[in-house]
Write a protein that holds these residues in place. Structure first.
Motif, PDB file in Angstrom:
ATOM      1  N   GLY A  75      47.936  37.743  38.393  1.00  0.00           N
ATOM      2  CA  GLY A  75      47.322  38.525  39.384  1.00  0.00           C
ATOM      3  C   GLY A  75      47.851  37.994  40.775  1.00  0.00           C
ATOM      4  N   ALA A  76      47.330  38.800  41.625  1.00  0.00           N
ATOM      5  CA  ALA A  76      47.270  38.431  43.071  1.00  0.00           C
ATOM      6  C   ALA A  76      46.476  37.242  43.403  1.00  0.00           C
ATOM      7  CB  ALA A  76      46.893  39.736  44.004  1.00  0.00           C
ATOM      8  N   SER A  77      45.784  36.996  42.683  1.00  0.00           N
ATOM      9  CA  SER A  77      44.605  35.867  43.060  1.00  0.00           C
ATOM     10  C   SER A  77      45.612  34.510  42.706  1.00  0.00           C
ATOM     11  CB  SER A  77      43.538  35.834  42.037  1.00  0.00           C
ATOM     12  OG  SER A  77      42.612  37.141  42.164  1.00  0.00           O
ATOM     13  N   PHE A  80      47.295  33.277  45.689  1.00  0.00           N
ATOM     14  CA  PHE A  80      46.426  32.500  46.747  1.00  0.00           C
ATOM     15  C   PHE A  80      46.817  31.049  46.710  1.00  0.00           C
ATOM     16  CE2 PHE A  80      42.875  36.096  46.471  1.00  0.00           C
ATOM     17  CZ  PHE A  80      43.652  36.843  46.692  1.00  0.00           C
ATOM     18  N   PHE A 102      39.379  39.579  50.150  1.00  0.00           N
ATOM     19  CA  PHE A 102      40.577  38.800  49.321  1.00  0.00           C
ATOM     20  C   PHE A 102      41.356  37.861  50.328  1.00  0.00           C
ATOM     21  CE2 PHE A 102      39.892  42.630  46.746  1.00  0.00           C
ATOM     22  CZ  PHE A 102      39.643  41.886  45.627  1.00  0.00           C
ATOM     23  N   CYS A 148      46.407  40.166  54.795  1.00  0.00           N
ATOM     24  CA  CYS A 148      46.135  40.981  53.866  1.00  0.00           C
ATOM     25  C   CYS A 148      46.272  42.291  54.146  1.00  0.00           C
ATOM     26  CB  CYS A 148      44.914  40.827  53.059  1.00  0.00           C
ATOM     27  SG  CYS A 148      44.509  42.175  51.946  1.00  0.00           S
ATOM     28  N   ASN A 150      46.295  45.802  53.261  1.00  0.00           N
ATOM     29  CA  ASN A 150      45.439  46.699  53.153  1.00  0.00           C
ATOM     30  C   ASN A 150      44.263  46.140  52.611  1.00  0.00           C
ATOM     31  OD1 ASN A 150      45.239  49.823  52.897  1.00  0.00           O
ATOM     32  ND2 ASN A 150      44.318  49.172  50.975  1.00  0.00           N
ATOM     33  N   THR A 152      41.423  46.426  50.334  1.00  0.00           N
ATOM     34  CA  THR A 152      40.675  47.400  49.325  1.00  0.00           C
ATOM     35  C   THR A 152      39.238  47.638  49.438  1.00  0.00           C
ATOM     36  OG1 THR A 152      42.403  45.856  48.019  1.00  0.00           O
ATOM     37  CG2 THR A 152      41.055  47.662  46.966  1.00  0.00           C
ATOM     38  N   ASP A 172      49.662  40.005  51.523  1.00  0.00           N
ATOM     39  CA  ASP A 172      49.282  40.538  50.289  1.00  0.00           C
ATOM     40  C   ASP A 172      49.002  42.043  50.385  1.00  0.00           C
ATOM     41  OD1 ASP A 172      47.660  41.477  48.165  1.00  0.00           O
ATOM     42  OD2 ASP A 172      45.902  39.898  48.566  1.00  0.00           O
ATOM     43  N   SER A 174      48.651  44.078  47.660  1.00  0.00           N
ATOM     44  CA  SER A 174      48.462  44.592  46.661  1.00  0.00           C
ATOM     45  C   SER A 174      47.601  45.974  46.478  1.00  0.00           C
ATOM     46  CB  SER A 174      47.021  43.772  45.680  1.00  0.00           C
ATOM     47  OG  SER A 174      47.402  42.432  45.415  1.00  0.00           O
ATOM     48  N   SER A 175      47.203  46.378  47.366  1.00  0.00           N
ATOM     49  CA  SER A 175      46.500  47.671  47.403  1.00  0.00           C
ATOM     50  C   SER A 175      47.337  48.666  48.395  1.00  0.00           C
ATOM     51  CB  SER A 175      44.898  47.823  47.836  1.00  0.00           C
ATOM     52  OG  SER A 175      44.620  46.957  48.961  1.00  0.00           O
ATOM     53  N   GLY A 193      49.380  42.384  43.109  1.00  0.00           N
ATOM     54  CA  GLY A 193      48.881  42.759  41.793  1.00  0.00           C
ATOM     55  C   GLY A 193      49.652  44.155  41.442  1.00  0.00           C
ATOM     56  N   GLN A 195      48.256  46.464  39.395  1.00  0.00           N
ATOM     57  CA  GLN A 195      47.196  47.658  38.800  1.00  0.00           C
ATOM     58  C   GLN A 195      46.839  48.613  39.681  1.00  0.00           C
ATOM     59  OE1 GLN A 195      46.937  44.243  39.473  1.00  0.00           O
ATOM     60  NE2 GLN A 195      44.875  43.718  39.946  1.00  0.00           N
ATOM     61  N   LYS A 196      47.209  48.845  40.859  1.00  0.00           N
ATOM     62  CA  LYS A 196      46.968  49.889  41.606  1.00  0.00           C
ATOM     63  C   LYS A 196      47.922  50.995  41.892  1.00  0.00           C
ATOM     64  CE  LYS A 196      44.492  46.196  43.765  1.00  0.00           C
ATOM     65  NZ  LYS A 196      43.094  46.397  43.353  1.00  0.00           N
TER      66      LYS A 196
END
Ligand code: PLP
Length: 361
Positions: A75-77, A80, A102, A148, A150, A152, A172, A174-175, A193, A195-196
Motif C-alpha cells: 500500500g501507499a502507507s 511513507f 496521509f 500529497c 490529492n 482523499t 503521493d 494515490s487518489s 496505492g 485501489q482507487k
C-alpha cells in the motif's frame, strides 16, 4: 441485484467493461487453460501481462525513459517508509507539506528515518485547503520535498506544484493517479496505492527517476529496496499478479475506450462540476473544501446538522448510492467520484440530493 453507485474512497468502482473482460477470461486466459490468479508469475503468459501493464502505463501517463516503474505491495502507507529509506541518504533531511491525514502520516513515518521538517500545514483549518507556502522555509539541501497531491479525506487537490528547485519533488498520488495528465518529469518520485483508480487493493505503483536509485539507508529491508526491485523488474518475489492484470485492463480502458488522460480529465471535470454546481446553489448542502482547492476525485459536503447528515446517508444508501458517509475526521458526506464512476452516477446522485433538499430544507 442491480449494481449500486459506489462512492467509496477506496477500494472503489472498476469500469464495468474491465469487470466483464476479467470475468470472460476467468477460466481460460488467452488459451492458457487457467485464470490469471492461478498462473506462475514466471510463466511466459504472465510475463506478457506485467510487461503489458508497464508499457501501457508508460504510454498512457507519458512516463519518460529515465524513470523506472515498480509494481510493489504494502500500500501507499509502506511508501511513507520506503521513500525516506531510499531517498533520504545524503543530507538526511526532507521537507513535508501537511495537507491532510496521509501527508501527516508520511511526515511522521519519515521522521523515523531522518530530519523531516513540516514546511507548511493547513491543520488549523481542518485541512480544508492546500496550505500556502513560504519558500524561505524550504531547505535547499533536503534530499526531497514531499506532498500529497490529492487529499482523499478532505477533498482537496494541489492545482499548482511547489517550486522546489533542484530538490526532487515526491508526491503521493494515490487518489488522483490517472485522473488527468500529469507531467512526470516535474517529479523525482510518484507513488500510489492502486485501489482507487487503477486496480483492486494489493498493488502499489512507484514511478522513480533513475538517478535517485542509489544505496538505501542501512537496514532497509530488501523488499523495500527500490534498486533491487528495479533490477528485478518488480519480480524479486511474487508480485501482486491479479491486481497487475486488472491494472493492465484499466489502462487499456483509459487508452482505448476513454481516449487517454486528456479525455479522462474532461470527463472527470464535467462530473465534478455537476456536483459542485449543485452544492454551490443548494440551500441545504454545503461543500467543505475551499473552492480553489477542490478535488475532482473526492467531494466533501455537509448539511450543517449531523442528524440530517445521518438521515441523508441512510436514505441515499437505501436508494443505491453507497459509501457516502464522510471520513470521521470531517464528518458529513464524501462522494468519491473516481474514473470508473459513470457520469450518470453523479447526475443521479445530484437528482437524489435535490429531492432530499426539497423534503428536508
Ligand atoms: N495516501 C492517500 C492519498 C490515500 O488516499 C490513502 C488511502 O486511502 C493512503 C495514502 C493509504 O493507502 P494504503 O491503504 O494503500 O496504504
Amino acid at each position: 441485484m442491480s449494481r449500486v453507485y459506489n462512492f467509496s474512497a477506496g477500494p472503489s468502482m472498476l469500469p464495468e467493461s474491465v469487470l466483464k473482460k476479467a470475468s470472460a477470461e476467468m477460466l481460460d486466459y488467452e488459451g492458457s487453460g487457467q485464470s490469471v490468479m492461478e498462473m506462475s508469475h514466471r510463466s511466459k503468459v504472465y510475463d506478457a501481462i506485467i510487461k503489458g501493464a508497464e508499457s501501457t502505463l508508460r504510454q498512457v501517463m507519458g512516463i519518460p525513459d529515465n524513470y523506472k516503474v515498480l509494481f510493489l505491495q504494502g500500500g501507499a502507507s509502506s511508501q511513507f517508509a520506503a521513500v525516506p529509506m531510499n531517498l533520504m541518504t545524503k543530507s538526511h533531511k526532507a521537507d513535508y507539506v501537511l495537507s491532510g491525514q496521509f501527508s501527516t502520516k508520511a511526515y511522521k513515518e519519515g521522521s523515523r528515518y531522518g530530519d523531516c521538517k513540516a514546511v507548511a500545514s493547513s491543520k488549523e483549518d481542518n485541512f480544508s485547503h492546500i496550505p500556502s507556502l513560504d519558500q524561505n522555509e524550504f531547505r535547499p539541501d533536503a534530499d526531497y520535498f514531499h506532498i500529497c497531491l490529492n487529499n482523499t479525506i478532505y477533498g482537496t487537490v494541489w492545482n499548482e506544484l511547489p517550486d522546489t528547485g533542484e530538490v526532487p519533488l515526491v508526491a503521493d498520488i494515490s487518489s488522483c493517479i490517472l485522473s488527468r495528465p500529469i507531467n512526470v518529469s516535474k517529479f523525482g518520485l510518484l507513488y500510489a496505492g492502486a485501489q482507487k483508480n487503477v486496480a483492486p487493493a494489493g498493488l502499489t505503483i512507484v514511478i522513480v527517476r533513475e538517478d535517485l536509485l542509489g544505496e538505501p539507508q542501512e537496514g532497509t529491508p530488501t523488499m523495500f529496496n527500490y534498486k533491487v526491485m528495479a533490477e528485478n523488474e518488480s519480480m524479486y518475489n511474487t508480485p501482486p499478479c491479479w491486481p497487475i492484470y486488472i491494472c493492465k485492463l484499466v489502462l487499456e480502458w483509459i487508452r482505448d475506450e476513454i481516449g487517454g488522460l486528456e479525455k479522462m480529465e474532461e470527463r472527470n471535470v464535467r462530473k465534478a462540476q455537476v456536483l459542485y454546481d449543485f452544492l454551490d446553489s443548494s440551500k441545504l448542502f454545503k461543500g467543505c473544501a475551499a473552492p480553489d482547492s477542490r478535488s475532482i476525485m473526492n467531494a466533501t459536503f455537509v448539511t450543517g446538522d449531523p442528524d440530517l447528515d445521518a438521515k441523508f446517508v441512510k436514505e441515499s444508501t437505501a436508494a443505491g448510492f453507497v459509501n457516502l458517509k464522510g471520513h470521521r475526521s470531517v464528518g458529513g458526506m464524501r462522494a468519491s467520484i473516481y474514473n470508473a464512476m459513470p457520469p450518470e452516477g453523479v447526475a443521479s446522485l445530484v437528482d437524489f440530493m435535490r429531492k432530499f433538499e426539497a423534503e428536508n430544507a
